[in-house]
Design a protein around this motif. Structure first.
Motif, PDB file in Angstrom:
ATOM      1  N   GLU A  27      -8.471 -16.713  -7.832  1.00  0.00           N
ATOM      2  CA  GLU A  27      -7.258 -15.899  -7.854  1.00  0.00           C
ATOM      3  C   GLU A  27      -7.152 -15.095  -6.565  1.00  0.00           C
ATOM      4  OE1 GLU A  27      -7.259 -12.630 -10.643  1.00  0.00           O
ATOM      5  OE2 GLU A  27      -9.443 -12.446 -10.544  1.00  0.00           O
ATOM      6  N   GLU A  28      -5.920 -14.651  -6.281  1.00  0.00           N
ATOM      7  CA  GLU A  28      -5.672 -13.705  -5.225  1.00  0.00           C
ATOM      8  C   GLU A  28      -5.165 -12.415  -5.850  1.00  0.00           C
ATOM      9  OE1 GLU A  28      -4.252 -16.897  -1.806  1.00  0.00           O
ATOM     10  OE2 GLU A  28      -3.141 -15.030  -2.082  1.00  0.00           O
ATOM     11  N   ILE A  29      -5.739 -11.296  -5.426  1.00  0.00           N
ATOM     12  CA  ILE A  29      -5.349  -9.987  -5.943  1.00  0.00           C
ATOM     13  C   ILE A  29      -4.636  -9.259  -4.817  1.00  0.00           C
ATOM     14  CG2 ILE A  29      -6.173  -7.830  -6.963  1.00  0.00           C
ATOM     15  CD1 ILE A  29      -8.710  -9.511  -7.798  1.00  0.00           C
ATOM     16  N   LEU A  30      -3.327  -9.111  -4.931  1.00  0.00           N
ATOM     17  CA  LEU A  30      -2.529  -8.478  -3.893  1.00  0.00           C
ATOM     18  C   LEU A  30      -2.587  -6.966  -4.045  1.00  0.00           C
ATOM     19  CD1 LEU A  30      -1.539 -11.458  -3.930  1.00  0.00           C
ATOM     20  CD2 LEU A  30       0.706 -10.601  -3.258  1.00  0.00           C
ATOM     21  N   LEU A  31      -2.712  -6.247  -2.926  1.00  0.00           N
ATOM     22  CA  LEU A  31      -2.867  -4.805  -2.953  1.00  0.00           C
ATOM     23  C   LEU A  31      -1.512  -4.116  -3.101  1.00  0.00           C
ATOM     24  CD1 LEU A  31      -5.640  -4.328  -0.252  1.00  0.00           C
ATOM     25  CD2 LEU A  31      -5.868  -4.762  -2.700  1.00  0.00           C
ATOM     26  N   LYS A  32      -1.499  -3.023  -3.917  1.00  0.00           N
ATOM     27  CA  LYS A  32      -0.255  -2.354  -4.278  1.00  0.00           C
ATOM     28  C   LYS A  32      -0.409  -0.845  -4.156  1.00  0.00           C
ATOM     29  CE  LYS A  32       0.097  -6.026  -7.750  1.00  0.00           C
ATOM     30  NZ  LYS A  32      -1.310  -6.490  -7.530  1.00  0.00           N
ATOM     31  N   ASP A  33       0.712  -0.153  -4.001  1.00  0.00           N
ATOM     32  CA  ASP A  33       0.682   1.308  -3.947  1.00  0.00           C
ATOM     33  C   ASP A  33       0.541   1.871  -5.360  1.00  0.00           C
ATOM     34  OD1 ASP A  33       3.203   1.338  -5.205  1.00  0.00           O
ATOM     35  OD2 ASP A  33       4.295   1.710  -3.346  1.00  0.00           O
ATOM     36  N   PRO A  34       0.492   3.199  -5.537  1.00  0.00           N
ATOM     37  CA  PRO A  34       0.287   3.760  -6.885  1.00  0.00           C
ATOM     38  C   PRO A  34       1.386   3.407  -7.881  1.00  0.00           C
ATOM     39  CG  PRO A  34      -0.197   5.407  -5.222  1.00  0.00           C
ATOM     40  CD  PRO A  34       0.426   4.250  -4.510  1.00  0.00           C
ATOM     41  N   MET A  35       2.565   3.048  -7.379  1.00  0.00           N
ATOM     42  CA  MET A  35       3.670   2.663  -8.257  1.00  0.00           C
ATOM     43  C   MET A  35       3.669   1.179  -8.601  1.00  0.00           C
ATOM     44  SD  MET A  35       4.186   5.429  -6.392  1.00  0.00           S
ATOM     45  CE  MET A  35       4.867   4.856  -4.825  1.00  0.00           C
ATOM     46  N   GLY A  36       2.714   0.431  -8.054  1.00  0.00           N
ATOM     47  CA  GLY A  36       2.635  -0.997  -8.320  1.00  0.00           C
ATOM     48  C   GLY A  36       3.442  -1.841  -7.363  1.00  0.00           C
ATOM     49  N   LYS A  37       3.979  -1.250  -6.301  1.00  0.00           N
ATOM     50  CA  LYS A  37       4.758  -1.994  -5.307  1.00  0.00           C
ATOM     51  C   LYS A  37       3.814  -2.590  -4.271  1.00  0.00           C
ATOM     52  CE  LYS A  37       8.299  -1.363  -1.742  1.00  0.00           C
ATOM     53  NZ  LYS A  37       9.166  -0.365  -1.053  1.00  0.00           N
ATOM     54  N   LEU A  38       4.068  -3.833  -3.883  1.00  0.00           N
ATOM     55  CA  LEU A  38       3.226  -4.490  -2.882  1.00  0.00           C
ATOM     56  C   LEU A  38       3.254  -3.714  -1.574  1.00  0.00           C
ATOM     57  CD1 LEU A  38       4.160  -8.258  -3.378  1.00  0.00           C
ATOM     58  CD2 LEU A  38       2.112  -7.087  -4.206  1.00  0.00           C
ATOM     59  N   ILE A  39       2.067  -3.518  -0.989  1.00  0.00           N
ATOM     60  CA  ILE A  39       1.999  -2.891   0.322  1.00  0.00           C
ATOM     61  C   ILE A  39       2.070  -3.978   1.392  1.00  0.00           C
ATOM     62  CG2 ILE A  39       0.574  -1.035  -0.615  1.00  0.00           C
ATOM     63  CD1 ILE A  39      -1.795  -2.272   0.988  1.00  0.00           C
ATOM     64  N   SER A  40       2.085  -3.549   2.653  1.00  0.00           N
ATOM     65  CA  SER A  40       2.010  -4.488   3.767  1.00  0.00           C
ATOM     66  C   SER A  40       0.831  -4.097   4.643  1.00  0.00           C
ATOM     67  CB  SER A  40       3.308  -4.437   4.590  1.00  0.00           C
ATOM     68  OG  SER A  40       3.357  -3.229   5.354  1.00  0.00           O
ATOM     69  N   GLY A  41       0.660  -4.837   5.733  1.00  0.00           N
ATOM     70  CA  GLY A  41      -0.359  -4.483   6.707  1.00  0.00           C
ATOM     71  C   GLY A  41       0.218  -3.748   7.898  1.00  0.00           C
ATOM     72  N   ILE A  42       1.457  -3.293   7.773  1.00  0.00           N
ATOM     73  CA  ILE A  42       2.125  -2.573   8.850  1.00  0.00           C
ATOM     74  C   ILE A  42       1.485  -1.192   9.006  1.00  0.00           C
ATOM     75  CG2 ILE A  42       4.345  -1.665   9.642  1.00  0.00           C
ATOM     76  CD1 ILE A  42       4.130  -4.722   9.575  1.00  0.00           C
ATOM     77  N   PRO A  43       1.334  -0.692  10.234  1.00  0.00           N
ATOM     78  CA  PRO A  43       0.670   0.603  10.445  1.00  0.00           C
ATOM     79  C   PRO A  43       1.355   1.758   9.728  1.00  0.00           C
ATOM     80  CG  PRO A  43       0.850  -0.595  12.514  1.00  0.00           C
ATOM     81  CD  PRO A  43       1.640  -1.367  11.507  1.00  0.00           C
ATOM     82  N   ASN A  44       0.574   2.821   9.542  1.00  0.00           N
ATOM     83  CA  ASN A  44       1.055   4.051   8.916  1.00  0.00           C
ATOM     84  C   ASN A  44       1.852   4.891   9.915  1.00  0.00           C
ATOM     85  OD1 ASN A  44      -2.257   4.357   7.522  1.00  0.00           O
ATOM     86  ND2 ASN A  44      -0.517   3.268   6.653  1.00  0.00           N
ATOM     87  N   PRO A  45       2.788   5.729   9.438  1.00  0.00           N
ATOM     88  CA  PRO A  45       3.505   6.650  10.319  1.00  0.00           C
ATOM     89  C   PRO A  45       2.646   7.855  10.675  1.00  0.00           C
ATOM     90  CG  PRO A  45       4.216   6.972   8.063  1.00  0.00           C
ATOM     91  CD  PRO A  45       3.270   5.799   8.045  1.00  0.00           C
ATOM     92  N   GLU A  46       3.152   8.698  11.562  1.00  0.00           N
ATOM     93  CA  GLU A  46       2.457   9.923  11.925  1.00  0.00           C
ATOM     94  C   GLU A  46       2.208  10.767  10.684  1.00  0.00           C
ATOM     95  OE1 GLU A  46       1.123  11.029  14.709  1.00  0.00           O
ATOM     96  OE2 GLU A  46       1.654   9.178  15.765  1.00  0.00           O
ATOM     97  N   GLY A  47       1.010  11.333  10.609  1.00  0.00           N
ATOM     98  CA  GLY A  47       0.646  12.159   9.471  1.00  0.00           C
ATOM     99  C   GLY A  47       0.105  11.388   8.293  1.00  0.00           C
ATOM    100  N   LYS A  48       0.137  10.059   8.363  1.00  0.00           N
ATOM    101  CA  LYS A  48      -0.338   9.228   7.254  1.00  0.00           C
ATOM    102  C   LYS A  48      -1.473   8.298   7.666  1.00  0.00           C
ATOM    103  CE  LYS A  48       2.824  10.349   4.063  1.00  0.00           C
ATOM    104  NZ  LYS A  48       2.521  10.845   2.710  1.00  0.00           N
ATOM    105  N   GLY A  49      -1.889   8.387   8.916  1.00  0.00           N
ATOM    106  CA  GLY A  49      -2.956   7.507   9.393  1.00  0.00           C
ATOM    107  C   GLY A  49      -2.559   6.697  10.602  1.00  0.00           C
ATOM    108  N   ALA A  50      -1.543   7.173  11.355  1.00  0.00           N
ATOM    109  CA  ALA A  50      -1.026   6.431  12.508  1.00  0.00           C
ATOM    110  C   ALA A  50      -2.099   6.182  13.552  1.00  0.00           C
ATOM    111  CB  ALA A  50       0.143   7.198  13.130  1.00  0.00           C
ATOM    112  N   THR A  51      -2.037   4.998  14.160  1.00  0.00           N
ATOM    113  CA  THR A  51      -2.969   4.634  15.226  1.00  0.00           C
ATOM    114  C   THR A  51      -2.302   4.638  16.595  1.00  0.00           C
ATOM    115  OG1 THR A  51      -2.434   2.288  14.960  1.00  0.00           O
ATOM    116  CG2 THR A  51      -4.282   3.155  13.666  1.00  0.00           C
ATOM    117  N   GLY A  52      -0.994   4.864  16.632  1.00  0.00           N
ATOM    118  CA  GLY A  52      -0.261   4.782  17.883  1.00  0.00           C
ATOM    119  C   GLY A  52       0.303   3.405  18.145  1.00  0.00           C
ATOM    120  N   GLU A  53       0.029   2.446  17.256  1.00  0.00           N
ATOM    121  CA  GLU A  53       0.541   1.081  17.410  1.00  0.00           C
ATOM    122  C   GLU A  53       1.961   1.004  16.842  1.00  0.00           C
ATOM    123  OE1 GLU A  53      -3.326  -1.713  16.747  1.00  0.00           O
ATOM    124  OE2 GLU A  53      -2.737  -0.459  15.065  1.00  0.00           O
ATOM    125  N   ILE A  54       2.898   0.502  17.643  1.00  0.00           N
ATOM    126  CA  ILE A  54       4.277   0.303  17.195  1.00  0.00           C
ATOM    127  C   ILE A  54       4.384  -1.103  16.612  1.00  0.00           C
ATOM    128  CG2 ILE A  54       6.709   0.318  17.851  1.00  0.00           C
ATOM    129  CD1 ILE A  54       5.249   3.013  18.147  1.00  0.00           C
TER     130      ILE A  54
END
Length: 433
Positions: free
Chosen positions: A122-149
């Motif tokens: 099986e594949e277990i897809l990662l989700k946010d606390p509401m059960g919505k699928l997340i992505s691998g896109i970087p976090n915004p400022e204040g949430k874990g940003a790396t400076g990558e656009i």
């Protein structure tokens, strides 16, 4: 036998793919058997995959990508888990191009059959606390940003993802839940058995539902794309142990072989930190796996292919006993413990020794290039198969690369051959206990 459900991945063009259908299981439940009895030692066993997309008619983007981290099933000797990172990406302008921007990082659950085959259960897809699928896109400022656009396949800037994860380390508990570490925040995230977020721990205060449980503030100085690459859980399931891939940029960009390990007590939230000294600056600590509550295996590697020349893929046994806790008195201090007005990262090994700071003990267990001519660049997953057998899995980058740094995706080929670099399992005999 109970049947697991299939849902095959659709094949679509990169610039028109609006969603990805995901494989969620398949085949009968394999009969349990020790992999060491049915798999050949020092032999490549590619993991099963589907094709996400095909570029220009011949470059395959595979799903695939499993091998950023691996861990044994807590109770079944023939099963293991492997995790992907954030998804296919290449360097582009001031950030990263994500040709499959809606890709969701995921956990693969695998089994070795009595016939010596590897099956994806099986594949277990990662989700946010509401059960919505997340992505691998970087976090915004204040949430874990790396400076990558982030950019999409066409080179257009796209929005950030508050819950985006560049997943790297993985452990599974006996209750079926997972802990995953990443390279953004860095975050350590607790997911239930279905992949829904239960808790997120970081050094920057984005810890939904965790009160004041945090990583020490100094870890926010991680080097972009070289965050918490490895994660382990002690056998008593009381303590998480994470290792940073490279030297923290603390407080500026530093080229050093001084890296950090952090432990996190799951009951109290109490942390400790230790120095891990690499063989040379700019290597990668790409996995940590627990043997006992104080002993661990660490993968220390370079980014080279053995087929292109000399390469390092070393597995070391380390022991936290006797090592100095470098936490300091204030875990909120962004610079951490100081030595003569220098951070740990600014200090030399000699200066640390003069300050009575003892790094973790370290001894070589196996050199995979010398042992089997290990051909892959990104050795990142370790599976403790039995007391004398280790399993290793590589990250194949979804079988694509950007050799020229121009954002154009090419097939990832092993140097000196025509073989596509594929996430693969190898078993090696090693006396690590």
């Amino acid at each position: 036998m109970k049947k697991l459900v299939f849902l095959f991945v659709s094949v679509c063009l990169l610039n028109s793919c609006d969603h990805i259908d995901d494989f969620i299981g398949g085949g009968p439940t394999p009969v349990a058997v020790s992999p060491a009895k049915v798999l050949e030692i020092n032999t490549q066993y590619p993991l099963p995959y589907n094709v996400l997309s095909t570029i220009n008619g011949n470059v395959e983007v595979r799903n695939g990508g499993f091998g950023s981290g691996a861990t044994a099933h807590p109770t079944k000797e023939n099963e293991f888990y492997a995790i992907t990172d954030r998804g296919p990406n290449t360097n582009y302008l001031d950030g990263k191009k994500f040709p499959v921007a809606k890709y969701t990082p995921r956990i693969g659950h695998y089994a070795v059959t009595a016939e010596g085959k590897i099956e994806l259960l099986e594949e277990i897809l990662l989700k946010d606390p509401m059960g919505k699928l997340i992505s691998g896109i970087p976090n915004p400022e204040g949430k874990g940003a790396t400076g990558e656009i982030p950019y999409d396949a066409a080179g257009n800037a796209i929005g950030f993802d508050d819950y985006g994860l560049d997943s790297e380390g993985i452990v599974v508990l006996k209750d079926g839940t997972f802990w995953v570490s990443d390279e953004y925040g860095p975050h350590i995230v607790h997911y239930d058995a279905n992949g829904t977020q239960l808790e997120r721990i970081s050094p920057i205060g984005v810890n939904e539902g965790t009160g004041d449980r945090k990583l020490p503030a100094v870890f926010a100085s991680r080097r972009a794309n070289r965050g918490m690459e490895g994660l382990a859980i002690t056998p008593d399931e009381k303590t998480l142990v994470g290792i940073m891939q490279s030297t923290l940029y603390n407080p500026e960009k530093i080229q050093s072989n001084i890296t950090r390990i952090v432990t996190f007590d799951l009951e109290t939230g109490y942390t400790r930190q230790y120095v891990y000294v690499q063989e040379a600056a700019n290597l990668s600590n790409s996995e940590i796996t627990a043997i006992t509550n104080t002993e661990f295996l660490v993968v220390e590697r370079d980014g080279k292919f053995a087929g292109a020349g000399a390469a390092q893929k070393h597995i070391y046994k380390i022991n936290l006993m006797g090592a100095t806790d470098i936490s300091g008195t204030n875990p909120k201090d962004e610079f951490g413990l100081m030595i003569n007005d220098k951070t740990i990262e600014q200090s030399t090994a000699e200066e640390l020794a003069a300050a009575n700071i003892i790094p973790v003990q370290k001894e070589l267990v196996v050199d995979l290039v010398a042992e089997l001519g290990y051909p892959h660049d990104k050795l990142e997953g370790v599976w403790l198969v039995d007391d004398h057998t280790l399993g290793f899995i590589n990250d194949d980058d979804f079988t694509v690369s950007d050799n020229d740094g121009d954002g154009v995706i090419e097939q990832k080929i092993l140097p000196g051959s025509t073989d596509i670099d594929a996430s693969s399992l190898y078993l090696v005999k090693a006396n690590y206990k």
